[in-house]
Design an enzyme around this catalytic site. Structure first.
Site, mmCIF file in Angstrom:
data_model
loop_
_atom_site.group_PDB
_atom_site.id
_atom_site.type_symbol
_atom_site.label_atom_id
_atom_site.label_comp_id
_atom_site.label_asym_id
_atom_site.label_seq_id
_atom_site.Cartn_x
_atom_site.Cartn_y
_atom_site.Cartn_z
ATOM 1 N N HIS A 150 -3.528 7.384 2.183
ATOM 2 C CA HIS A 150 -3.909 6.053 1.687
ATOM 3 C C HIS A 150 -5.300 5.728 2.234
ATOM 4 O O HIS A 150 -5.576 5.935 3.412
ATOM 5 C CB HIS A 150 -2.878 5.028 2.169
ATOM 6 C CG HIS A 150 -3.281 3.617 1.935
ATOM 7 N ND1 HIS A 150 -3.806 3.198 0.742
ATOM 8 C CD2 HIS A 150 -3.258 2.523 2.761
ATOM 9 C CE1 HIS A 150 -4.070 1.903 0.829
ATOM 10 N NE2 HIS A 150 -3.757 1.478 2.044
ATOM 11 N N ASN A 198 -10.045 -0.313 -0.159
ATOM 12 C CA ASN A 198 -8.583 -0.189 -0.122
ATOM 13 C C ASN A 198 -8.012 -0.772 -1.422
ATOM 14 O O ASN A 198 -8.022 -1.988 -1.601
ATOM 15 C CB ASN A 198 -8.047 -0.939 1.107
ATOM 16 C CG ASN A 198 -6.535 -0.867 1.224
ATOM 17 O OD1 ASN A 198 -5.849 -0.491 0.273
ATOM 18 N ND2 ASN A 198 -6.010 -1.245 2.374
ATOM 19 N N CYS A 208 0.819 -1.228 0.000
ATOM 20 C CA CYS A 208 0.000 0.000 0.000
ATOM 21 C C CYS A 208 0.845 1.269 0.000
ATOM 22 O O CYS A 208 0.356 2.349 -0.336
ATOM 23 C CB CYS A 208 -0.933 0.011 1.195
ATOM 24 S SG CYS A 208 -2.129 -1.324 1.156
HETATM 25 N N1 ACO Z 1 -18.566 -8.018 9.465
HETATM 26 C C1 ACO Z 1 -18.996 -8.219 10.728
HETATM 27 N N2 ACO Z 1 -18.176 -8.455 11.756
HETATM 28 C C2 ACO Z 1 -16.856 -8.492 11.490
HETATM 29 C C3 ACO Z 1 -16.332 -8.285 10.201
HETATM 30 C C4 ACO Z 1 -17.251 -8.049 9.160
HETATM 31 N N3 ACO Z 1 -16.860 -7.834 7.891
HETATM 32 N N4 ACO Z 1 -14.989 -8.369 10.248
HETATM 33 C C5 ACO Z 1 -14.658 -8.610 11.529
HETATM 34 N N5 ACO Z 1 -15.788 -8.707 12.279
HETATM 35 C C6 ACO Z 1 -15.899 -8.968 13.699
HETATM 36 C C7 ACO Z 1 -14.711 -9.762 14.229
HETATM 37 O O1 ACO Z 1 -14.898 -11.146 14.017
HETATM 38 C C8 ACO Z 1 -14.764 -9.391 15.704
HETATM 39 O O2 ACO Z 1 -15.764 -10.175 16.315
HETATM 40 P P1 ACO Z 1 -15.534 -10.777 17.806
HETATM 41 O O3 ACO Z 1 -15.363 -9.563 18.682
HETATM 42 O O4 ACO Z 1 -16.776 -11.553 18.044
HETATM 43 O O5 ACO Z 1 -14.287 -11.612 17.711
HETATM 44 C C9 ACO Z 1 -15.249 -7.952 15.703
HETATM 45 O O6 ACO Z 1 -15.864 -7.748 14.418
HETATM 46 C C10 ACO Z 1 -14.139 -6.942 15.885
HETATM 47 O O7 ACO Z 1 -13.042 -7.301 15.052
HETATM 48 P P2 ACO Z 1 -11.771 -6.376 14.871
HETATM 49 O O8 ACO Z 1 -10.787 -7.039 13.957
HETATM 50 O O9 ACO Z 1 -11.283 -5.960 16.235
HETATM 51 O O10 ACO Z 1 -12.442 -5.123 14.146
HETATM 52 P P3 ACO Z 1 -11.817 -3.718 13.858
HETATM 53 O O11 ACO Z 1 -12.648 -2.661 14.455
HETATM 54 O O12 ACO Z 1 -10.348 -3.692 14.150
HETATM 55 O O13 ACO Z 1 -12.012 -3.596 12.281
HETATM 56 C C11 ACO Z 1 -10.647 -3.797 10.309
HETATM 57 C C12 ACO Z 1 -11.387 -4.530 11.419
HETATM 58 C C13 ACO Z 1 -11.668 -3.044 9.497
HETATM 59 C C14 ACO Z 1 -9.930 -4.803 9.454
HETATM 60 C C15 ACO Z 1 -9.637 -2.807 10.944
HETATM 61 O O14 ACO Z 1 -8.887 -3.456 11.938
HETATM 62 C C16 ACO Z 1 -8.690 -2.207 9.938
HETATM 63 O O15 ACO Z 1 -9.080 -1.481 9.047
HETATM 64 N N6 ACO Z 1 -7.365 -2.445 10.121
HETATM 65 C C17 ACO Z 1 -6.361 -1.897 9.257
HETATM 66 C C18 ACO Z 1 -6.292 -2.647 7.987
HETATM 67 C C19 ACO Z 1 -5.323 -1.984 7.074
HETATM 68 O O16 ACO Z 1 -5.410 -0.807 6.910
HETATM 69 N N7 ACO Z 1 -4.364 -2.712 6.505
HETATM 70 C C20 ACO Z 1 -3.210 -2.083 5.895
HETATM 71 C C21 ACO Z 1 -3.230 -1.949 4.500
HETATM 72 S S1 ACO Z 1 -3.525 -3.405 3.643
HETATM 73 C C22 ACO Z 1 -2.148 -3.748 2.653
HETATM 74 O O17 ACO Z 1 -1.081 -3.294 2.843
HETATM 75 C C23 ACO Z 1 -2.359 -4.719 1.561
#
Ligand code: ACO
Length: 323
Positions: free
Chosen positions: A250, A280, A112
């Site tokens: 980004h 993304n 990214c």
């Molecule tokens: N729908 C419903 N529930 C979901 C989903 C979904 N799509 N995805 C996860 N959940 C649930 C999880 O299972 C978890 O449930 P639990 O509490 O029962 O275990 C709950 O939601 C919370 O999960 P988290 O992973 O803590 O959710 P978070 O608020 O962190 O959001 C996300 C997840 C959107 C992935 C976030 O962490 C994020 O954006 N992280 C950064 C990702 C990123 O930017 N990556 C870098 C670039 S990518 C690259 O370089 C290729």
């Protein structure tokens, strides 16, 4: 010599994948996706559509916008983590389709953050006098490496390409500076296990060909990294935060962008966001957003444009451009 951006272009696939459509595939909801990520829909490349197809189209748009012929380009750089194939480089495929003879072309991989790494590379080549006109493309088709049974990743990624034409100028405009960082000890925060030399696809389990991500851990590092990259860059460029006219981050998660905006004290209207339509798109996210910002008249001559990204590697960085 400075590296001025003389043209921008973008290309996204036609196929739209909405949150509603994802509700049919995994246990998720439009409400969860919008509130946790800001994404409403994303684009998905077709089976016969590869990174070089999107890259080529974005490049054509950027060349037209720059008002130059393809044969005026003397270096082709493609930032991608999803090349058409392991070899040759996607840059060579694009170079060939553009009909460029003997012009060097290579891919660079910072996922990214790829576009920021690419811009910094283009800037260094131009400052050194090695090249005069560089075509830089950020492209990714991460939906091809996304498991549509995994709700934690399949809602995030979209496909696309963005391109710029960078040209040497004596004028006081163009890339002012960049900051680049990496932390390879966290390589397993976001990765695709198979398909490389560790586990070639010929012996791989299908499930290992998909992207894995520690989303929550990445989130925390991302906000800190982006802040560091921007603060260091502004200090290095002797610029105060309020001298920045527009920030193009980004587009990974709107909550990351909002947290960063709060930390840096920027009003939201200074920060360009289009994640709701594309998700993304990895290396393509900044050049697509830059192209849209230019076309929407949000960037004018003399503006200080701040770009910042983070991604798998982990990698992160920022660039400042005087438009
Ligand atoms: N729908 C419903 N529930 C979901 C989903 C979904 N799509 N995805 C996860 N959940 C649930 C999880 O299972 C978890 O449930 P639990 O509490 O029962 O275990 C709950 O939601 C919370 O999960 P988290 O992973 O803590 O959710 P978070 O608020 O962190 O959001 C996300 C997840 C959107 C992935 C976030 O962490 C994020 O954006 N992280 C950064 C990702 C990123 O930017 N990556 C870098 C670039 S990518 C690259 O370089 C290729």
């Amino acid at each position: 010599m400075q590296a001025a951006i003389i043209g921008t272009g973008a290309c996204v696939p036609d196929q739209v994948l909405t949150n509603k459509a994802l509700e049919e595939l995994v246990d998720t909801s439009d409400e969860w996706i919008v509130s946790r990520t800001g994404i409403r829909e994303r684009r998905r490349a077709g089976h016969d559509e590869a990174s070089s197809d999107l890259a080529y189209s974005a490049a054509r748009h950027a060349l037209k916008d720059a008002g130059i012929r393809a044969d005026e380009v003397d270096l082709v750089l493609v930032a991608t983590a999803t090349p058409d194939m392991l070899l040759p480089s996607t840059a060579c495929i694009v170079q060939g389709r553009l009909g460029l003879k003997h012009v060097p072309a290579f891919d660079l991989s910072a996922v990214c953050t790829g576009f920021i790494y690419g811009l910094s590379t283009a800037d260094a080549f131009i400052r050194s006098g090695a090249y005069r006109t560089i075509l830089l493309i950020g492209v990714d088709t991460l939906t091809k490496f996304t498991d549509y049974n995994d709700r934690t990743t399949c809602v995030i990624f979209g496909d696309g390409a963005g391109a710029i034409v960078v040209r040497a100028t004596h004028e006081k405009k163009g890339v002012v500076g960049s900051t680049l960082y990496a932390d390879g000890s966290k390589w397993d925060y976001i990765y695709v296990p198979a398909g490389g030399s560790r586990t070639p696809s010929s012996v791989a389990d299908k499930t290992n060909c998909y992207l894995r991500m520690k989303g929550h851990d990445t989130f925390k590092v991302a906000v800190r990294g982006l802040e560091q990259a921007i603060v260091d860059l502004l200090e290095r460029c002797h610029l105060s935060p309020d001298e920045v006219d527009i920030v193009i981050p980004h587009q990974a998660n709107v909550r990351i962008i909002e947290a960063l905006t709060r930390k840096l004290g920027y009003p939201p209207e200074k920060v360009f966001v289009n994640i709701e339509r594309y998700g993304n798109t990895s290396a393509a996210s900044i050049p697509i957003a830059l192209d849209e910002a230019v076309r929407a008249g949000k960037i004018k001559s003399g503006d200080n444009v701040l770009l910042a990204a983070f991604g798998s590697g982990l990698t992160w960085g920022a660039s400042l451009i005087r438009w």
